[in-house]
Motif scaffolding. Structure first.
Motif, short mmCIF file in Angstrom:
data_model
loop_
_atom_site.label_atom_id
_atom_site.label_comp_id
_atom_site.label_asym_id
_atom_site.label_seq_id
_atom_site.Cartn_x
_atom_site.Cartn_y
_atom_site.Cartn_z
N ARG A 238 42.45 -0.19 26.17
CA ARG A 238 42.15 0.74 25.09
C ARG A 238 41.29 1.91 25.58
O ARG A 238 40.52 1.79 26.52
N MET A 239 41.42 3.03 24.87
CA MET A 239 40.53 4.18 25.05
C MET A 239 39.42 4.09 24.02
O MET A 239 39.66 3.72 22.86
N THR A 240 38.20 4.44 24.41
CA THR A 240 37.09 4.43 23.46
C THR A 240 37.07 5.72 22.64
O THR A 240 37.63 6.75 23.04
N ASP A 241 36.39 5.68 21.52
CA ASP A 241 36.24 6.89 20.72
C ASP A 241 35.39 7.94 21.44
O ASP A 241 35.55 9.15 21.21
N ILE A 242 34.49 7.49 22.32
CA ILE A 242 33.70 8.44 23.11
C ILE A 242 34.62 9.28 23.99
O ILE A 242 34.54 10.51 24.02
N HIS A 243 35.52 8.61 24.70
CA HIS A 243 36.45 9.34 25.57
C HIS A 243 37.40 10.20 24.76
O HIS A 243 37.72 11.33 25.16
N ALA A 244 37.88 9.69 23.65
CA ALA A 244 38.79 10.47 22.81
C ALA A 244 38.13 11.73 22.28
O ALA A 244 38.76 12.79 22.20
N ALA A 245 36.85 11.63 21.91
CA ALA A 245 36.14 12.81 21.40
C ALA A 245 36.04 13.89 22.47
O ALA A 245 36.20 15.10 22.18
#
Length: 376
Positions: A238-245
């Protein structure tokens, strides 16, 4: 390799890096927003990033975020049903992740030669490599230049094969007005820090249908869509929301950065002397992840002179073809790929990134031309 410049190291100017990730206030604010929300794992930022990425870079196809480009290739291949007994034709002149991802499924990577002008798969070499076990062709849009998709699609159609795309370095590249990532059953874009845009670390899998999208989502999340309802054997990719932001902020800047890369490349094309500058095929839009020249005589000495005497960062991508790596050579005993070998011996990537100033470009051009002249 000598040049007219002094070799006294204390006179070398400050190094111009070969690549330079750009992280600004928007990225820092995005991370802060996520941290303050308390939702840092895969969540709404990932969903928004997927939607925005697919709309901007993949012709509206569905995008599925993962934690690395290699994971994206691996999961895409598994979701497409590639496994033991299958063969997938790939270039040898690329990063090892391309062949690795095929091998990780239990399938066999079959290495085909490239064309020296664009460094991408030669359709004739691909057709010659097809066997009854061949299931797919996976071209790499290397350095930001599209592969020969028209011809590769014709080969695939003649032999009832599937196309996958390794678009790790090709965010926004196009062929005949169509975005890379829209030619195959799936495509993978890397979001590593040195790519044309980044999420800090990560990858994006772009797929042509919802069944494929669901399969990749299951595989990235332990085989489940609903918690504890595991349907298949899966991974934690999974990708984290931190990286996605971070990725969302970068996506808003990508078109401007790409235009600057292209402008920098155009100036290098005009003013460099004594080296082979990159070729852009008819109908192709090159996004210049790398600006890769060819140096026919003593490439490694040329590289050292640029760095040690002129302070110009550079890199060789890639000095050892995949079919000669200890890890992948067993798949290709006795294989002869002359264009691949010629590329590995002569390519050199010099700075083209959007952080370069006019003064930086002056220095790069002066240095390349001086070293080329000295080695003539």
């Amino acid at each position: 390799m000598n040049s007219s410049r002094t070799k006294e190291l204390w006179h070398v100017p400050e190094l111009i890096p070969a690549a330079k990730p750009i992280i600004g206030d928007e990225e820092r604010a995005a991370v802060d927003r996520v941290l303050r929300s308390g939702m840092v794992a895969q969540g709404p930022e990932v969903a928004a990033f997927e939607e925005e990425f697919g709309a901007q870079l993949a012709g509206g196809r569905t995008a599925v975020a993962v934690n690395s480009g290699t994971a994206g290739l691996h999961l895409g291949l598994l979701a497409a049903g590639i496994g033991s007994g299958d063969e997938v034709i790939v270039p040898s002149f690329t990063f090892a992740a391309t062949g690795n991802s095929v091998a990780l499924t239990g399938a066999t990577p079959v290495f085909a030669d490239i064309e020296l002008d664009t460094f991408t798969l030669d359709p004739a070499a691909v057709e010659a490599a097809i066997t009854p076990r061949t299931k797919a062709i996976m071209p790499v849009h290397l350095y930001g230049h599209p592969a020969r998709m028209r011809e590769l699609r014709a080969v695939a159609d003649r032999h009832a094969l599937v196309i996958f795309e390794d678009a790790a370095q090709a965010h926004g590249a196009q062929l005949d007005g169509a975005q890379v990532g829209t030619f195959g059953r799936f495509a993978m874009f890397s979001l590593y820090p040195t790519k044309n845009m980044t999420s800090g670390e990560g990858g994006m899998v772009v797929v042509e249908d919802q069944a494929m999208a669901r399969a990749v989502r299951l595989l990235r999340n332990q085989g489940m869509e609903r918690q504890y309802a595991n349907e298949v054997i899966g991974f934690n990719a999974r990708m984290t929301d931190i990286h996605a932001a971070i990725g969302r902020a970068q996506l808003t800047k990508l078109s401007g950065w790409t235009a600057q890369r292209q402008a920098n490349a155009a100036r290098l094309d005009r003013e460099l002397r004594g080296v082979q500058t990159p070729v852009v095929a008819d109908g192709a839009t090159h996004v210049y992840h790398q600006y890769t020249i060819r140096v026919e005589n003593d490439r490694d000495g040329f590289s050292r002179a640029l760095r040690e005497e002129h302070g110009i960062g550079n890199g060789v991508y890639y000095p050892i073809p995949n079919h000669r790596l200890e890890s992948l050579a067993p798949f290709a005993p006795g294989l002869d790929l002359p264009n691949t070998e010629a590329a590995a011996a002569t390519v050199l990537s010099i700075p083209v990134h959007p952080s370069l100033t006019d003064g930086d470009l002056d220095r790069i051009i002066e240095a390349v031309n001086a070293v080329a002249k000295a080695g003539a």
